[in-house]
Design a protein around this motif. Structure first.
Motif, PDB file in Angstrom:
ATOM      1  N   PHE A  21       4.652   9.787  11.598  1.00 38.01           N
ATOM      2  CA  PHE A  21       4.810   8.433  11.089  1.00 38.01           C
ATOM      3  C   PHE A  21       4.060   7.117  12.134  1.00 38.01           C
ATOM      4  N   HIS A  22       4.296   7.538  13.262  1.00 36.55           N
ATOM      5  CA  HIS A  22       3.682   6.440  14.353  1.00 36.55           C
ATOM      6  C   HIS A  22       2.320   6.516  14.214  1.00 36.55           C
ATOM      7  N   GLU A  23       1.438   7.630  13.808  1.00 39.24           N
ATOM      8  CA  GLU A  23       0.088   7.362  13.466  1.00 39.24           C
ATOM      9  C   GLU A  23      -0.180   6.698  12.469  1.00 39.24           C
ATOM     10  N   ALA A  24       0.484   6.988  11.225  1.00 40.32           N
ATOM     11  CA  ALA A  24       0.432   6.262  10.121  1.00 40.32           C
ATOM     12  C   ALA A  24       0.512   4.915  10.275  1.00 40.32           C
ATOM     13  N   ASP A  80       0.649  -1.160   0.024  1.00 47.74           N
ATOM     14  CA  ASP A  80       0.223  -0.034  -0.057  1.00 47.74           C
ATOM     15  C   ASP A  80       0.784   1.337   0.068  1.00 47.74           C
ATOM     16  N   VAL A  81       0.319   2.240  -0.414  1.00 49.44           N
ATOM     17  CA  VAL A  81       1.017   3.666  -0.263  1.00 49.44           C
ATOM     18  C   VAL A  81       0.749   4.597   0.849  1.00 49.44           C
ATOM     19  N   ILE A  82       1.379   4.558   1.812  1.00 51.07           N
ATOM     20  CA  ILE A  82       1.190   5.201   3.074  1.00 51.07           C
ATOM     21  C   ILE A  82       2.157   6.367   3.086  1.00 51.07           C
ATOM     22  N   GLY A  83       1.624   7.497   3.031  1.00 45.90           N
ATOM     23  CA  GLY A  83       2.820   8.460   3.314  1.00 45.90           C
ATOM     24  C   GLY A  83       2.069   9.582   4.561  1.00 45.90           C
ATOM     25  N   PHE A  84       3.143  10.506   4.926  1.00 47.28           N
ATOM     26  CA  PHE A  84       2.945  11.291   6.132  1.00 47.28           C
ATOM     27  C   PHE A  84       3.786  12.557   5.769  1.00 47.28           C
ATOM     28  N   HIS A  85       3.666  13.611   6.491  1.00 49.60           N
ATOM     29  CA  HIS A  85       4.654  14.695   6.487  1.00 49.60           C
ATOM     30  C   HIS A  85       4.639  15.641   7.814  1.00 49.60           C
ATOM     31  N   ALA A  86       5.253  16.405   7.888  1.00 47.60           N
ATOM     32  CA  ALA A  86       5.364  17.512   8.952  1.00 47.60           C
ATOM     33  C   ALA A  86       6.452  18.476   8.764  1.00 47.60           C
ATOM     34  N   ASP A  87       6.519  19.561   9.566  1.00 44.30           N
ATOM     35  CA  ASP A  87       7.282  20.492   9.464  1.00 44.30           C
ATOM     36  C   ASP A  87       8.331  20.462  10.343  1.00 44.30           C
ATOM     37  N   THR A  88       8.425  19.704  11.533  1.00 50.60           N
ATOM     38  CA  THR A  88       9.535  19.416  12.340  1.00 50.60           C
ATOM     39  C   THR A  88       9.772  17.960  12.540  1.00 50.60           C
ATOM     40  N   VAL A  89      10.874  17.703  13.131  1.00 52.94           N
ATOM     41  CA  VAL A  89      11.197  16.382  13.272  1.00 52.94           C
ATOM     42  C   VAL A  89      10.403  15.509  14.092  1.00 52.94           C
ATOM     43  N   LYS A  90       9.981  16.239  15.324  1.00 57.91           N
ATOM     44  CA  LYS A  90       9.081  15.929  16.559  1.00 57.91           C
ATOM     45  C   LYS A  90       7.779  15.368  15.697  1.00 57.91           C
ATOM     46  N   GLY A  91       7.237  16.417  14.958  1.00 54.31           N
ATOM     47  CA  GLY A  91       6.019  16.303  14.216  1.00 54.31           C
ATOM     48  C   GLY A  91       6.066  15.004  13.282  1.00 54.31           C
TER      49      GLY A  91
END
Length: 63
Positions: free
Chosen positions: A47-50, A31-42
Motif C-alpha cells: 500500500f505504501h509503495e502504491a 485512477d484505479v490503483i490496486g495492490f495485494h499481498a499474502d501477509t498484513v505486513k506485506g
C-alpha cells in the motif's frame, strides 16, 4: 470492510479466500490503483509503495 490510511489516502481492503491474499484498492481517486499481498505486513508495504508510486506519477505528469 477494513481500511488503511497513508499520507491522506485511504484504501479498502478485502481478503480473497480463493487465492488466500489480501487485496486493496486506493479509494477516492479517479485512477484505479490496486495492490495485494499474502501477509498484513506485506499488504501495508504494498500500500505504501502504491501511494508513493501514485504521488511520483502525479508529480511527473504535473498533476
Amino acid at each position: 470492510m477494513t481500511t488503511l490510511t497513508y499520507h491522506g489516502y485511504t484504501a479498502r481492503i478485502e481478503f480473497d479466500g480463493e487465492d488466500e491474499i489480501f487485496v486493496g484498492r486506493i479509494a477516492g481517486i479517479p485512477d484505479v490503483i490496486g495492490f495485494h499481498a499474502d501477509t498484513v505486513k506485506g499488504l501495508k508495504k504494498a500500500f505504501h509503495e502504491a501511494v508513493e508510486d501514485y504521488l511520483a506519477a502525479r508529480e511527473t505528469l504535473g498533476c
